[in-house]
Design a protein around this motif. Sequence first.
Motif, PDB file in Angstrom:
ATOM      1  N   ARG A  13       2.290  12.807   0.085  1.00  0.00           N
ATOM      2  CA  ARG A  13       1.380  11.748  -0.360  1.00  0.00           C
ATOM      3  C   ARG A  13       0.972  10.780   0.738  1.00  0.00           C
ATOM      4  O   ARG A  13       0.186   9.869   0.501  1.00  0.00           O
ATOM      5  CB  ARG A  13       2.013  10.989  -1.524  1.00  0.00           C
ATOM      6  CG  ARG A  13       2.179  11.878  -2.765  1.00  0.00           C
ATOM      7  CD  ARG A  13       2.755  11.127  -3.936  1.00  0.00           C
ATOM      8  NE  ARG A  13       2.842  12.009  -5.109  1.00  0.00           N
ATOM      9  CZ  ARG A  13       3.353  11.647  -6.282  1.00  0.00           C
ATOM     10  NH1 ARG A  13       3.826  10.412  -6.435  1.00  0.00           N
ATOM     11  NH2 ARG A  13       3.393  12.499  -7.287  1.00  0.00           N
ATOM     12  N   ILE A  14       1.523  10.933   1.931  1.00  0.00           N
ATOM     13  CA  ILE A  14       1.115  10.047   3.028  1.00  0.00           C
ATOM     14  C   ILE A  14       0.490  10.829   4.176  1.00  0.00           C
ATOM     15  O   ILE A  14       0.331  10.308   5.283  1.00  0.00           O
ATOM     16  CB  ILE A  14       2.305   9.221   3.563  1.00  0.00           C
ATOM     17  CG1 ILE A  14       3.428  10.166   4.032  1.00  0.00           C
ATOM     18  CG2 ILE A  14       2.816   8.245   2.525  1.00  0.00           C
ATOM     19  CD1 ILE A  14       4.515   9.443   4.800  1.00  0.00           C
ATOM     20  N   ILE A  35       1.931   5.145  10.434  1.00  0.00           N
ATOM     21  CA  ILE A  35       2.598   4.346   9.402  1.00  0.00           C
ATOM     22  C   ILE A  35       4.118   4.541   9.428  1.00  0.00           C
ATOM     23  O   ILE A  35       4.814   4.102   8.512  1.00  0.00           O
ATOM     24  CB  ILE A  35       2.086   4.698   7.994  1.00  0.00           C
ATOM     25  CG1 ILE A  35       2.359   6.179   7.680  1.00  0.00           C
ATOM     26  CG2 ILE A  35       0.619   4.364   7.835  1.00  0.00           C
ATOM     27  CD1 ILE A  35       2.149   6.515   6.237  1.00  0.00           C
ATOM     28  N   ASP A  62       0.828  -1.214   0.000  1.00  0.00           N
ATOM     29  CA  ASP A  62       0.000   0.000   0.000  1.00  0.00           C
ATOM     30  C   ASP A  62       0.860   1.261   0.000  1.00  0.00           C
ATOM     31  O   ASP A  62       0.538   2.244  -0.681  1.00  0.00           O
ATOM     32  CB  ASP A  62      -0.916   0.003   1.229  1.00  0.00           C
ATOM     33  CG  ASP A  62      -1.988  -1.077   1.145  1.00  0.00           C
ATOM     34  OD1 ASP A  62      -2.237  -1.563   0.026  1.00  0.00           O
ATOM     35  OD2 ASP A  62      -2.562  -1.432   2.188  1.00  0.00           O
ATOM     36  N   ILE A  63       1.968   1.245   0.760  1.00  0.00           N
ATOM     37  CA  ILE A  63       2.860   2.412   0.800  1.00  0.00           C
ATOM     38  C   ILE A  63       3.474   2.659  -0.572  1.00  0.00           C
ATOM     39  O   ILE A  63       3.574   3.797  -1.039  1.00  0.00           O
ATOM     40  CB  ILE A  63       3.971   2.220   1.852  1.00  0.00           C
ATOM     41  CG1 ILE A  63       3.367   2.112   3.254  1.00  0.00           C
ATOM     42  CG2 ILE A  63       4.968   3.379   1.790  1.00  0.00           C
ATOM     43  CD1 ILE A  63       2.646   3.338   3.725  1.00  0.00           C
ATOM     44  N   TYR A 121      -2.566   9.288   5.936  1.00  0.00           N
ATOM     45  CA  TYR A 121      -2.393   8.015   6.638  1.00  0.00           C
ATOM     46  C   TYR A 121      -1.911   8.267   8.066  1.00  0.00           C
ATOM     47  O   TYR A 121      -1.189   9.220   8.336  1.00  0.00           O
ATOM     48  CB  TYR A 121      -1.379   7.127   5.907  1.00  0.00           C
ATOM     49  CG  TYR A 121      -1.819   6.726   4.523  1.00  0.00           C
ATOM     50  CD1 TYR A 121      -2.565   5.577   4.304  1.00  0.00           C
ATOM     51  CD2 TYR A 121      -1.483   7.508   3.425  1.00  0.00           C
ATOM     52  CE1 TYR A 121      -2.976   5.214   3.035  1.00  0.00           C
ATOM     53  CE2 TYR A 121      -1.880   7.158   2.147  1.00  0.00           C
ATOM     54  CZ  TYR A 121      -2.626   6.004   1.963  1.00  0.00           C
ATOM     55  OH  TYR A 121      -3.033   5.653   0.697  1.00  0.00           O
ATOM     56  N   ILE A 150       6.863   2.857   6.943  1.00  0.00           N
ATOM     57  CA  ILE A 150       7.735   3.675   6.100  1.00  0.00           C
ATOM     58  C   ILE A 150       9.178   3.193   6.232  1.00  0.00           C
ATOM     59  O   ILE A 150       9.909   3.071   5.243  1.00  0.00           O
ATOM     60  CB  ILE A 150       7.632   5.159   6.481  1.00  0.00           C
ATOM     61  CG1 ILE A 150       6.255   5.717   6.103  1.00  0.00           C
ATOM     62  CG2 ILE A 150       8.741   5.963   5.808  1.00  0.00           C
ATOM     63  CD1 ILE A 150       5.985   5.756   4.616  1.00  0.00           C
ATOM     64  N   THR A 164       1.239   4.520  -2.960  1.00  0.00           N
ATOM     65  CA  THR A 164       1.018   5.955  -2.744  1.00  0.00           C
ATOM     66  C   THR A 164       2.019   6.808  -3.511  1.00  0.00           C
ATOM     67  O   THR A 164       1.770   7.989  -3.761  1.00  0.00           O
ATOM     68  CB  THR A 164       1.140   6.317  -1.243  1.00  0.00           C
ATOM     69  OG1 THR A 164       2.490   6.093  -0.815  1.00  0.00           O
ATOM     70  CG2 THR A 164       0.177   5.482  -0.398  1.00  0.00           C
ATOM     71  N   PHE A 218       4.922   7.509  -2.252  1.00  0.00           N
ATOM     72  CA  PHE A 218       5.704   8.243  -1.258  1.00  0.00           C
ATOM     73  C   PHE A 218       7.197   8.161  -1.590  1.00  0.00           C
ATOM     74  O   PHE A 218       7.915   9.158  -1.559  1.00  0.00           O
ATOM     75  CB  PHE A 218       5.445   7.682   0.145  1.00  0.00           C
ATOM     76  CG  PHE A 218       6.457   8.115   1.170  1.00  0.00           C
ATOM     77  CD1 PHE A 218       6.458   9.406   1.665  1.00  0.00           C
ATOM     78  CD2 PHE A 218       7.434   7.229   1.626  1.00  0.00           C
ATOM     79  CE1 PHE A 218       7.405   9.814   2.607  1.00  0.00           C
ATOM     80  CE2 PHE A 218       8.386   7.628   2.560  1.00  0.00           C
ATOM     81  CZ  PHE A 218       8.362   8.924   3.045  1.00  0.00           C
TER      82      PHE A 218
END
Length: 402
Positions: A159-160, A166, A133-134, A163, A170, A137, A139
Motif C-alpha cells: 500500500r505504500i 518515506i 497520511d501514512i 510513495y 515509516i 494508507t 500500511f
Amino acid sequence: INAEYMGKIKMQKLFAYDTMYDNLFRMPESMLPPETLYRFKPSWEEDVFSGTDRLIFGGGVKYCPEELSGLQTFFKFLKAKGLQLPKELTLPLVLRFLRSVKYNNQETYDLLTKYFAWRATKIPLKIDSGLADIFNTGFISLFGRDRSYRPIYVVHPGRILKYENIAEKIAEVCIFIFEYVIHYMFVPGKLENWTLIIDLGKIGITDIPRAAMKDMIDCLQTYYKGRLCRMFVLNASALIYLLWKIVEGLMDVNTRNKISLFYHQDPSELKKYIHPSQLMKCHGGECDPPEHYWPPTFPPGPFRDNFIADHSTVEEFKKEIIDNPQLMPSPELGEYVRTQRTGKSKKGIFPHKEYLLKSRNERRNSFNSIIPDTIAVSYTHLTLPTSDLVQISVVAVSLKKK
C-alpha cells in the motif's frame, strides 16, 4: 471518558502534536484491556516463555536463578566501572537487553546507553501531516487480539509502493504505534507483547519497499526487545516462498518458531494462535475489514476457547492485586494499593495512614473488606454496594478530579 482523560495526560509526555491531529489520539473503549485480561493466568510455557525466549518481564513475574544472577552481576559491573544509566532504568528493561546479548555486561551497557540516547531524540515524537497520511494508507494498523490478548499489527507493504522517500516517516509511524500500544494496552505481568501479520499481497520480491520494511524491523529489534511474540507473513509470492524455505533451515530454533511464512492469505495455522472472531475474513476470520485504520478497531471476544481454566476467580484476582497493583484496572486505584504497600503517598491523595501500619496479611484482609462492599477515597467516604471494580475506579477518578 475518564480513561481518555488520563490517556491524554500521558500522551503529552510521549507525543508533540497540534490539536488538528486529535483524531489520532482517540481511545475507543475497545482498545482498553478487556476486563477478562486482568483475570487471565499466563501459561509459563506459552505466555511467559516461548521456547527459551522470555516474553513477560514485569508485573512481579518470577525470574530464573540465571536471570537473577545476571542482573546482580550487571549492577556490580556498573559499580566497578563507575558507570551510570538514567533513573528511568528498570529491572525488566535491563533483563530484556541482558538476555538479548546473552548476559554480556559491556554490550548491555552500550545498548542501554544507545536506547536512552535514541529516546531522548525521538520522544516526545512530533506528529505532523506526514504521519497522518501514512496511517490513512493502511500500511500498518491494529486489528484484534490473539488468544493471549496480545494486540495484532497488520502490515500491508504493497500500500505504500506509490510513495517515494518515506522510509523515515515509516519508522516514525512505527515508533508512534509501538509506544501507543505499550503505554495504553499492555498490563505488566499479563500482557507485554504483540503479534505481527504481514500481508504481502503477492507482490514480487523486487517490489517490496525494502528501505521502509528494513527501518521497521531494525526499530523493532533494536529498541523494542522482547516485544514481538510471533510474526506471520501471508500471501507470499512463489519466489519469496521458495527463498524462505531455503533460509528457514539456517535459522536457530527460537527464531524459526517465531516466524511463519505462507503462500496463502488465510492459512489454517493462523487460527491456532488467533481466534476467528479476531481475524478479518480475508485472513480466514469472521470480521469485515475496518472502515478506517486509525483509531484502530478491536472486535469483541471471545479471545480464548477455555475461559474458566485460563482465568482466576474473583477471589483469586483480589488477592493477586495486593501483590501486583499494576493489575488494577484504574491508575488511581493502582496508585492507592501501591502507596499502601510502599508507605509512600502523594500529598492529598488517599491519606489512609493507619492502613500503612498494618502487616501484609492485615492489609490483604482490610483490602478484601474494602472491595467489593465499600471504598474510601480522599476528602470523603462513599459506600458503593457493587462488586464491579470498573465502576469503583470511575468513582475514584471523578472524586479526585473534583
